[in-house]
Every structure is written in structure tokens, then in C-alpha cells.
Enzyme design. Structure first.
Site, PDB file in Angstrom:
ATOM      1  N   SER A  43       0.837  -1.209   0.000  1.00  7.63           N
ATOM      2  CA  SER A  43       0.000   0.000   0.000  1.00  7.63           C
ATOM      3  C   SER A  43       0.865   1.249   0.000  1.00  7.63           C
ATOM      4  CB  SER A  43      -0.959   0.114   1.194  1.00  7.63           C
ATOM      5  OG  SER A  43      -1.066  -1.044   1.911  1.00  7.63           O
ATOM      6  N   HIS A  75      -4.919  -3.447  -3.381  1.00  7.69           N
ATOM      7  CA  HIS A  75      -3.890  -4.434  -3.704  1.00  7.69           C
ATOM      8  C   HIS A  75      -4.162  -4.886  -5.145  1.00  7.69           C
ATOM      9  CE1 HIS A  75      -2.613  -5.462   0.584  1.00  7.69           C
ATOM     10  NE2 HIS A  75      -3.597  -4.598   0.718  1.00  7.69           N
ATOM     11  N   ARG A  96      -0.298  -9.344  -3.785  1.00 13.87           N
ATOM     12  CA  ARG A  96       0.251  -9.946  -2.574  1.00 13.87           C
ATOM     13  C   ARG A  96      -0.838 -10.773  -1.887  1.00 13.87           C
ATOM     14  NH1 ARG A  96       3.488  -5.802   0.671  1.00 13.87           N
ATOM     15  NH2 ARG A  96       5.357  -7.086   0.748  1.00 13.87           N
ATOM     16  N   THR A  97      -0.471 -11.947  -1.454  1.00 14.71           N
ATOM     17  CA  THR A  97      -1.383 -12.733  -0.607  1.00 14.71           C
ATOM     18  C   THR A  97      -0.890 -12.590   0.822  1.00 14.71           C
ATOM     19  OG1 THR A  97      -1.835 -14.295  -2.387  1.00 14.71           O
ATOM     20  CG2 THR A  97      -2.274 -15.050  -0.149  1.00 14.71           C
ATOM     21  N   HIS A  98      -1.772 -12.130   1.690  1.00 13.93           N
ATOM     22  CA  HIS A  98      -1.367 -11.918   3.087  1.00 13.93           C
ATOM     23  C   HIS A  98      -1.619 -13.167   3.926  1.00 13.93           C
ATOM     24  CE1 HIS A  98      -1.568  -7.686   1.827  1.00 13.93           C
ATOM     25  NE2 HIS A  98      -0.711  -7.472   2.811  1.00 13.93           N
ATOM     26  N   GLU A 197      -2.768  -4.077  16.002  1.00 14.34           N
ATOM     27  CA  GLU A 197      -2.280  -4.469  17.318  1.00 14.34           C
ATOM     28  C   GLU A 197      -3.027  -3.704  18.415  1.00 14.34           C
ATOM     29  OE1 GLU A 197      -0.337  -3.035  14.858  1.00 14.34           O
ATOM     30  OE2 GLU A 197       0.048  -5.025  14.025  1.00 14.34           O
ATOM     31  N   SER A 216       2.945  -8.269   6.710  1.00 17.38           N
ATOM     32  CA  SER A 216       3.277  -8.941   5.451  1.00 17.38           C
ATOM     33  C   SER A 216       4.718  -9.430   5.275  1.00 17.38           C
ATOM     34  CB  SER A 216       2.955  -8.013   4.272  1.00 17.38           C
ATOM     35  OG  SER A 216       3.774  -6.873   4.334  1.00 17.38           O
ATOM     36  N   ASN A 239       0.752   5.225   9.502  1.00 24.05           N
ATOM     37  CA  ASN A 239       0.155   5.703  10.761  1.00 24.05           C
ATOM     38  C   ASN A 239       1.126   5.393  11.890  1.00 24.05           C
ATOM     39  OD1 ASN A 239      -0.907   2.802   9.992  1.00 24.05           O
ATOM     40  ND2 ASN A 239      -0.833   2.882  12.227  1.00 24.05           N
TER      41      ASN A 239
END
Ligand code: HPA
Length: 276
Positions: A43, A75, A96-98, A197, A216, A239
């Protein structure tokens, strides 16, 4: 979430053979025999594709063996072959596969293994992530100097002992700093996600040496090292991590910060790739 139609979900399948098949799909679909460098755009980094060089071919990732549909808006599910002004072939992975998608780590690292199978010896991994250091500001790109893998998983299967010293190449970090001497660096801490988190988890990450929190890159870097690639990692701080910033986190905020920073960081990334 095993899908019996997906080649990587068959436990008896060889993920490296599937990556080799994917690489031959890429050769056929792009007409490019060999790629030198691969870059995964996370991103905020998407615009770099236009700046790296001349696009030779763009292909939907779903036409390449083993790639999964993109799970998320922002994505882009394409692979792009680009030639740099100095004549290097760059495979740009916008698919991308997370890990949090729950399809298992083989699918997560398939793009990296495929990149290696196309011939790439350098893997550039980029992501959008949270900053643990109060001095960082959203929109700032930082180099990844090392990682802490908190997923409790690994792309390596069996007794595959791989050295991870200098996983994020000091040589490539130095090279990136020749392009932008103001680049700071930090330790990337991969959580499983997809929840952000808690503030307590961010404090834990900080105390164990983490500077960046994300979902990732660590697993991909391990697979890239297993494949013998030299790795360069960049995080865009979208952020400040939960509890470091006092306002709640939102995916919209992460996307917006990515979009705002995109022109600057994409041009930085393109210049770094040009120097590789
Ligand atoms: N944590 C984890 N992943 C992220 C964050 C974060 O704060 N921001 C963007 N991706």
C-alpha cells in the site's frame, strides 16, 4: 481454508515446481526470458510501476499458476514486466497474498518463489505499516533493517536451516541512502493480523526491539533468502501504531496516507531500483 482446486493447497505438491511453472507462464505471457529484479508493491507504493521504466507487458496475476485473487481493494492483482533505462528487467508484483487471508504460508510466499524462478536475484519488498517510533510521521518511508517474526510460522518446510543474518542487505540499504540520505531504518515486526495491534502489543513490540508493525513482509523475506536473493525492504509509515497515536486506527486512514505519500515514495523507489 484449503481449496482443492488450488495447486499450492495440495500438501503433496512441490511449491518450487509450482513456482517454476508460474515463472514459465510469466515468460510466455510477457515475452521476457529472464527478470533481474523483482519488486512487491505494498500500500502506497503502486505508482512506482510507472516510474521504473518502460512497461513491456502487464498481466493479470490470476493467469499465472498458483496466484490467488487479490483479497483487498488497494492491492492490485497484476504482474508487470518493466525494463529500466539501464536495461534491467524488473518484475513488478502487484498481487500480494497476506498471511491473514488464511490460505497458508505457501500461498503467501508464492510470488517471491516465482520471482526467484524467473531469474531475479534481488527482491525489493515494500509495505504500508505502523510506526512505533514517536519521531516518525505518517507518510514517511523507512528502510527495514531486520525483522521479528511474530506469526509463529515459517515458509520453510522440514529441516531447512537458513541463515538470516543480514537478511535485509546492508549493502542495498547503503545504496538506498545514496539516493536519499535522510532515510531512517528500523526493525519490522510482523503480526498475523488482520486486526491491528493493541497498544499493549505495540509496547511489547517496542520492548523487544521492533520499530515498525505490519502484516506482510517477514515471511516473504525468509522465502526470498531461502531462494538465494538479496533483499531490500521499505515500509511506508502510514500511521503511528496503536497507542502511539492516540486516535483509533482505520484501514481508510492507512489507504489515505498511502495515497498522499505515493508520488514521493514511488519516485524514491524508482530511483533506488534504477541504481540497483
Ligand atoms: N499495524 C499493522 N499493520 C499496519 C499498520 C499498523 O499499525 N498500519 C498499516 N499496516
Amino acid at each position: 481454508m484449503a481449496d482443492l482446486n488450488h495447486p499450492l493447497d495440495d500438501p503433496s505438491a512441490d511449491p518450487f515446481a509450482i513456482a517454476a511453472e508460474a515463472a514459465s507462464d510469466i515468460r510466455r505471457l510477457t515475452g521476457v526470458d529472464r527478470h533481474d529484479i523483482a519488486v512487491t508493491l505494498g500500500s502506497g507504493w503502486g505508482k512506482a510501476a510507472e516510474l521504473i521504466g518502460e512497461t513491456v507487458a502487464t498481466i493479470p496475476a490470476t493467469e499465472v499458476t498458483g496466484f490467488s485473487k487479490p483479497a483487498l481493494e488497494g492491492h492490485v492483482g497484476t504482474l508487470r514486466s518493466i525494463v529500466t533505462p539501464s536495461g534491467k528487467n524488473v518484475l513488478v508484483i502487484g498481487a500480494r497474498t497476506h498471511y491473514y487471508e488464511g490460505h497458508g504460508v505457501r500461498r503467501v510466499v508464492h510470488s517471491v518463489r516465482t520471482a526467484a524462478a524467473t531469474g531475479a536475484s534481488t527482491m525489493v519488498l515494500t509495505n504500508g505499516a505502523g510506526g512505533v517510533r514517536e519521531t516518525w510521521t505518517p507518510g514517511q518511508p523507512v528502510l527495514i533493517s531486520d525483522h521479528i517474526n511474530l506469526t509463529a510460522d515459517s515458509p520453510l518446510e522440514g529441516a531447512t536451516f537458513i541463515d538470516l543474518t543480514d537478511l535485509y542487505s546492508a549493502r542495498l540499504r547503503d545504496l538506498a541512502r545514496t539516493i536519499d540520505p535522510s532515510l531512517d531504518e528500523g526493525v519490522y515486526t510482523q503480526f498475523r493480523g488482520p486486526h491491528y495491534e493493541t497498544p499493549a502489543e505495540v509496547q511489547m513490540a517496542k520492548r523487544i526491539g521492533g520499530d515498525i508493525v505490519g502484516m506482510s513482509t517477514a515471511l516473504e523475506a525468509i522465502a526470498a533468502r531461502e531462494a538465494g536473493m538479496e533483499i531490500l525492504g521499505f515500509s511506508l509509515i502510514t500511521n503511528l501504531a496503536a497507542g502511539i497515536q492516540t486516535t483509533p486506527l482505520s484501514h481508510a486512514e492507512v489507504i489515505e496516507a498511502g495515497q498522499a505519500a505515493e508520488p514521493v515514495i514511488s519516485s524514491l523507489l524508482a530511483r533506488v531500483i534504477g541504481a540497483l
